[in-house]
Design a protein around this motif. Sequence first.
Motif, mmCIF file in Angstrom:
data_model
loop_
_atom_site.group_PDB
_atom_site.id
_atom_site.type_symbol
_atom_site.label_atom_id
_atom_site.label_comp_id
_atom_site.label_asym_id
_atom_site.label_seq_id
_atom_site.Cartn_x
_atom_site.Cartn_y
_atom_site.Cartn_z
ATOM 1 N N LEU A 22 25.642 75.466 6.007
ATOM 2 C CA LEU A 22 24.293 75.946 6.309
ATOM 3 C C LEU A 22 23.504 74.925 7.129
ATOM 4 C CD1 LEU A 22 23.400 77.638 2.899
ATOM 5 C CD2 LEU A 22 24.103 78.744 5.038
ATOM 6 N N VAL A 23 23.669 73.647 6.803
ATOM 7 C CA VAL A 23 23.003 72.614 7.603
ATOM 8 C C VAL A 23 23.521 72.627 9.031
ATOM 9 C CG1 VAL A 23 22.730 70.124 7.916
ATOM 10 C CG2 VAL A 23 22.456 71.137 5.650
ATOM 11 N N MET A 24 24.830 72.813 9.189
ATOM 12 C CA MET A 24 25.419 72.878 10.536
ATOM 13 C C MET A 24 24.841 74.039 11.331
ATOM 14 S SD MET A 24 29.449 72.054 9.917
ATOM 15 C CE MET A 24 29.835 72.831 11.491
ATOM 16 N N LEU A 25 24.663 75.183 10.684
ATOM 17 C CA LEU A 25 24.097 76.336 11.386
ATOM 18 C C LEU A 25 22.688 76.032 11.886
ATOM 19 C CD1 LEU A 25 25.248 79.363 9.205
ATOM 20 C CD2 LEU A 25 25.975 78.804 11.528
ATOM 21 N N MET A 26 21.891 75.359 11.059
ATOM 22 C CA MET A 26 20.537 75.005 11.485
ATOM 23 C C MET A 26 20.568 74.037 12.662
ATOM 24 S SD MET A 26 18.296 74.779 7.963
ATOM 25 C CE MET A 26 19.445 73.735 7.073
#
Length: 387
Positions: free
Chosen positions: A129-133
Amino acid sequence: MPVIETSTEKKNNRLLWGPESSSPLTDEALHFKRWRRRTWQLHASVLLSHLYAFGLFLGHSWAGYAPLNAVLLYGLWVGIGMAFITWAYASGWSQTRRDPGLFLVHQLLAIIGTLGLLIAAPQVAFQALVMLMVFSADGFLARRRTSFWMTWGCTLIAVAVIICWLGPQMRMTTDTLAGQLLAIGVVFGAVVRCSILVTYFRSMQFRLSASNEKLAIALTQIEELMRNDELTGLANRRGVMERLQQCIETAQRDGSALCVALLDIDYFKHVNDRYGHEGGDQVLRAFGQLLSSQLRAVDCGGRYGGEEFLLLLPGTTLSEAGVLLERIRTHTESLPWSKKIDKDLQVTCTLGATLYRAGEAVETVIARADAAMYRGKVAGRNCVVLD
């Protein structure tokens, strides 16, 4: 004088990234070279980001949080995608596409890979999820705003579905020392990447601001050139006519006097014929300096055309203007032209002046000053005629 062209695109269809977004003042070939350099720099940063994320995923697999085969499949997917993008940039194939920055390819590569790993290994949801952001920050690569919002709108929907589906299996990997270090690495990588992007665009903003300041100075200089006669140092026809309109508005508003005078250098054609245009330019230049030295700060003198000059004398009565014009005439006659250009040269001028009348059109007051000057020429030139 360079012509500055401008173009306006529709707000919702504005170009965000691509060669066409350059300043029109930039040479096309030079800009294309710079754009390619920036593209490669950004491509390299994206590649490093993928490698860093893959390394963290391998760490999660080593720590027992993610199956190795899922991580390797993720790495294979990203590797093939980045290899294709590298080939597209290097071969120039991307330049034949409507999206030369390959924003959609970049985003689909990152989003599909991350969502796939999120489904295969929900235990590493925090990093995914952090990577997507972080990858959403690459939106500046989008050629159009609509493509960016559509891409990430669909991504958010997909994330919401996955969270509802696999939510109970998702957690932060902070129950072990290895997991804690990996979580720190995830946050560290995200902050560093976002900081690099912010720094990059701040530097671009600074350069753009500096360019805008230079452009503003250049435009000011162009405005001055458009209103000034380079040869005489006085206003040109456009500049003096704009000033005349302002003086008329002031005279109408407060009822003050305004004198308008036309001056013509006598037999100027003979000067050009005998001494050439260089000699004529020297006479015009010296005459412009003479006028500048005799006028007040509130007065305005301009080259009306050829060897004709227009003088605007606000707050001046006709008799007061006569004194000034006679002084200009005598100074012109007594100027040491023989030392400036040729021993046989003698220059004189004929001047006609009139007083502005309330409600009078610009053309009318100039025509009366011209008529007064013409009467001076008929009377033998080298004289002042007051209307």
